[in-house]
Write an enzyme that holds these catalytic residues in place. Structure first.
Site, mmCIF file in Angstrom:
data_model
loop_
_atom_site.group_PDB
_atom_site.id
_atom_site.type_symbol
_atom_site.label_atom_id
_atom_site.label_comp_id
_atom_site.label_asym_id
_atom_site.label_seq_id
_atom_site.Cartn_x
_atom_site.Cartn_y
_atom_site.Cartn_z
ATOM 1 N N LEU A 116 0.863 -1.176 0.000
ATOM 2 C CA LEU A 116 0.000 0.000 0.000
ATOM 3 C C LEU A 116 0.897 1.223 0.000
ATOM 4 O O LEU A 116 1.950 1.241 0.650
ATOM 5 C CB LEU A 116 -0.898 0.027 1.237
ATOM 6 C CG LEU A 116 -2.077 -0.939 1.306
ATOM 7 C CD1 LEU A 116 -2.813 -0.773 2.636
ATOM 8 C CD2 LEU A 116 -3.040 -0.728 0.149
ATOM 9 N N ASP A 117 0.483 2.261 -0.707
ATOM 10 C CA ASP A 117 1.226 3.508 -0.671
ATOM 11 C C ASP A 117 1.281 4.039 0.755
ATOM 12 O O ASP A 117 0.388 3.758 1.580
ATOM 13 C CB ASP A 117 0.549 4.560 -1.564
ATOM 14 C CG ASP A 117 0.645 4.216 -3.041
ATOM 15 O OD1 ASP A 117 1.545 3.438 -3.402
ATOM 16 O OD2 ASP A 117 -0.185 4.718 -3.809
ATOM 17 N N ARG A 118 2.296 4.832 1.029
ATOM 18 C CA ARG A 118 2.441 5.419 2.371
ATOM 19 C C ARG A 118 1.180 6.179 2.792
ATOM 20 O O ARG A 118 0.749 6.107 3.948
ATOM 21 C CB ARG A 118 3.650 6.361 2.379
ATOM 22 C CG ARG A 118 3.828 7.122 3.681
ATOM 23 C CD ARG A 118 5.100 7.937 3.660
ATOM 24 N NE ARG A 118 5.097 8.943 2.618
ATOM 25 C CZ ARG A 118 4.568 10.156 2.744
ATOM 26 N NH1 ARG A 118 3.976 10.502 3.889
ATOM 27 N NH2 ARG A 118 4.627 11.030 1.772
ATOM 28 N N THR A 162 -1.899 5.760 1.849
ATOM 29 C CA THR A 162 -3.132 4.973 1.786
ATOM 30 C C THR A 162 -3.275 4.111 3.031
ATOM 31 O O THR A 162 -2.299 3.580 3.555
ATOM 32 C CB THR A 162 -3.109 4.076 0.532
ATOM 33 O OG1 THR A 162 -2.914 4.888 -0.622
ATOM 34 C CG2 THR A 162 -4.417 3.322 0.394
ATOM 35 N N HIS A 210 -0.483 3.576 -8.181
ATOM 36 C CA HIS A 210 -1.313 4.783 -8.217
ATOM 37 C C HIS A 210 -2.495 4.663 -9.183
ATOM 38 O O HIS A 210 -3.050 5.665 -9.628
ATOM 39 C CB HIS A 210 -0.483 6.018 -8.591
ATOM 40 C CG HIS A 210 0.473 6.449 -7.546
ATOM 41 N ND1 HIS A 210 1.122 7.666 -7.561
ATOM 42 C CD2 HIS A 210 0.928 5.824 -6.425
ATOM 43 C CE1 HIS A 210 1.927 7.769 -6.526
ATOM 44 N NE2 HIS A 210 1.821 6.656 -5.817
#
Length: 524
Positions: free
Chosen positions: A161-163, A165, A259
């Site tokens: 997961l993105d930072r 999110t 993304h």
């Protein structure tokens, strides 16, 4: 010649354990010493060290990396380097810093499911913290927090997961369990469901099937591009709030690109409401990147921001019934004046003396970038430089009297060289740190970098939440985030079970098709 070995990170932290502080809803780490280190990648071979540092890392200014190399802070194979040093195969690059780690939200990860016998762990990650150590994050990561707060070691993450999110993270507590769980992700039979909060009134339903590609790794920028990887996402509006003019949107990515949801929402013209990369006027203009192509010069963006202010003031004037004389006496309510000031400061004629080098824009892009996208990257960097304190062109380090004396001697030699060759360097203050920083407030007394105030908590994450992951063997769901409005919660309660059943059926169909494909290949 044997390869130089890395310093063990555990030894670094054991010698001087970082102190964790919880305050005002944030988890902060007191500054500590750390050694950034990496072996040279193939694309670095034959390039100068200063060029590699500037284009690949870009956490600090080019003037900082030049200074760090000259003073022996940045080394190759634990040996001093020069500005002409070239990176070669097998080289170990190290840079010892007084680390100022960014804060994250104070909420702890929520344990959704744990099976110690099978070595399974599922948590809901808060937005703001990266999963692994990366960039300036070492202690404020999901894995470090699980170790510090829950005493969990040897964790193997199966998804990413993105930072920024939040949501479901599937983790193995043993390597074999991590491999087993990760196999389902590798097979592509995991169905993922997300919830986002976006700008504007989202349509009832939308499906986006547009290729996307990463064009700037330093800023993490992904764009819609015809030569990108195929990406498809389905969206459905859950609720709309006319007061905030935002919608809660259900998102189901059918592919797993970096993304993907954020870029596809921007493409539709409904970016995530607080997304720093894809939603701001000052970067993308009034259309905010709708349609996947900005075609906006910085000059045009500045003009649009000023026009928005004029329209806002005219609207306020109309509402308040002000006459022309009253308007002259009162200051304009310039909503975007700060944005204009930032762009002009960082991208104006005098900016080259203060900001990081932009020579690397497009260097690592797999496709040729049109000038409009280079302008977007410049504006994104201007935003980041401002949030980082903008004065980071003056940053430096000091680790004790011996090294500080070495810094001083290097500075004297450099100044002599400048005088000898008749250089009139307008950047002298960037090298003469003592004269710039001594006696000034707002700087770290150890390393002189600007001390940045903690950001508001709501700016540390984005409104994107991985709410449920489903495989043929399991289904894990995270609690709904607190930024979902009442209408969104009602939609979820009304549709959850039926949608979950549909997802399970879809996963089983994928498995069936996979088995039939394998049988056909074996039979052929």
């Amino acid at each position: 010649m044997p390869q130089t070995q890395k310093v063990d990170v555990k030894d670094i932290f054991a010698a001087d354990p970082p102190r964790i502080v919880y305050k005002e809803g944030l988890r902060s780490v007191q500054p500590y010493y750390y050694v950034y280190q990496t072996y040279a990648k193939q694309r670095w071979f034959g390039r100068r060290l200063v060029e590699v540092c500037t284009t690949e890392f870009r956490d600090r200014s080019k003037s900082y990396y030049e200074w760090a190399i000259q003073t022996g802070i940045a080394t190759i194979n634990s040996q001093p380097a020069t500005l002409d040093s070239v990176v070669r195969n097998g080289d170990l690059i190290q840079n010892r810093v007084h680390a100022h780690e960014p804060p994250v939200v104070a909420e702890l990860p929520v344990i959704i499911y744990e099976n110690k016998e099978r070595g399974w762990l599922v948590v809901s990650k808060p937005g703001s913290m990266p999963v692994h150590a990366a960039g300036r994050y070492r202690k404020n990561t999901l894995l470090e927090i699980l170790q510090d707060e829950y005493k969990m070691n040897s964790l193997y993450c199966c998804n990413r997961l993105d930072r920024l999110t939040s949501g479901v993270m599937v983790i193995g507590t043993r390597k074999s369990a991590g491999q087993q769980l990760g196999a389902a992700f590798m097979r592509g039979v995991i169905k993922k469901e997300y919830i986002a909060r976006v700008l504007g009134r989202f349509p009832d339903r939308e499906t986006v099937d547009e290729p996307i590609i990463t064009v700037d790794r330093q800023m993490g920028l992904v764009i819609r591009h015809e030569h990108g990887k195929q990406a498809k996402t389905m969206f459905e509006r859950m609720s709309y709030d006319p007061v905030t003019d935002t919608s809660i949107v259900y998102c189901q990515p059918l592919t797993g690109r970096t993304h993907q949801i954020r870029v596809h929402l921007q493409y539709l013209g409904y970016p995530i409401a607080n997304d720093p990369l894809y939603s701001s006027y000052e970067v993308w203009g009034v259309k905010r990147g709708k349609g996947g192509w900005p075609t906006y010069t910085t000059e045009r963006v500045l003009g649009e921001l000023l026009e928005l202010d004029r329209e806002h003031d005219q609207e306020q004037e109309h509402k308040q019934g002000q006459n022309q004389e009253q308007r002259k006496e009162q200051p304009l309510n310039t909503c975007h004046s700060k944005d204009v000031e930032i762009l002009e400061k960082h991208l104006g004629d005098n900016a080259k003396h203060f900001i990081r080098s932009d020579d690397d824009i497009g260097f690592n892009s797999p496709v040729e970038l049109h000038e409009e996208y280079k302008e977007v990257i410049r504006r994104l960097r201007a935003q980041k430089d401002e949030s980082d304190g903008w004065a980071r062109w003056r940053d430096a380090l000091g680790f004790g009297s011996d090294e500080q004396e070495k810094q001083k001697q290097n500075q004297i030699k450099e100044d002599q060289q400048h005088q000898k060759h008749g250089h009139n360097d307008t950047n002298t203050d960037a090298h003469n740190l003592n004269s710039v920083t001594q006696g000034l407030g707002g700087y770290c007394p150890t390393c002189f970098i600007p001390l940045i105030p903690d950001p508001p908590r709501e700016k540390l994450f984005i409104y994107l939440h991985a709410t449920r992951y489903t495989s043929p063997d399991w289904c894990f769901q995270a609690p709904l985030p607190n930024w979902i409005d009442e209408g969104g919660r009602k939609w979820w309660d009304a549709n959850n079970e039926q949608r979950k059943q549909g997802i399970v059926e879809n996963v089983n169909q994928l498995v069936k098709e996979e088995e039939e494909r394998k049988a056909a290949e074996e039979g052929g």
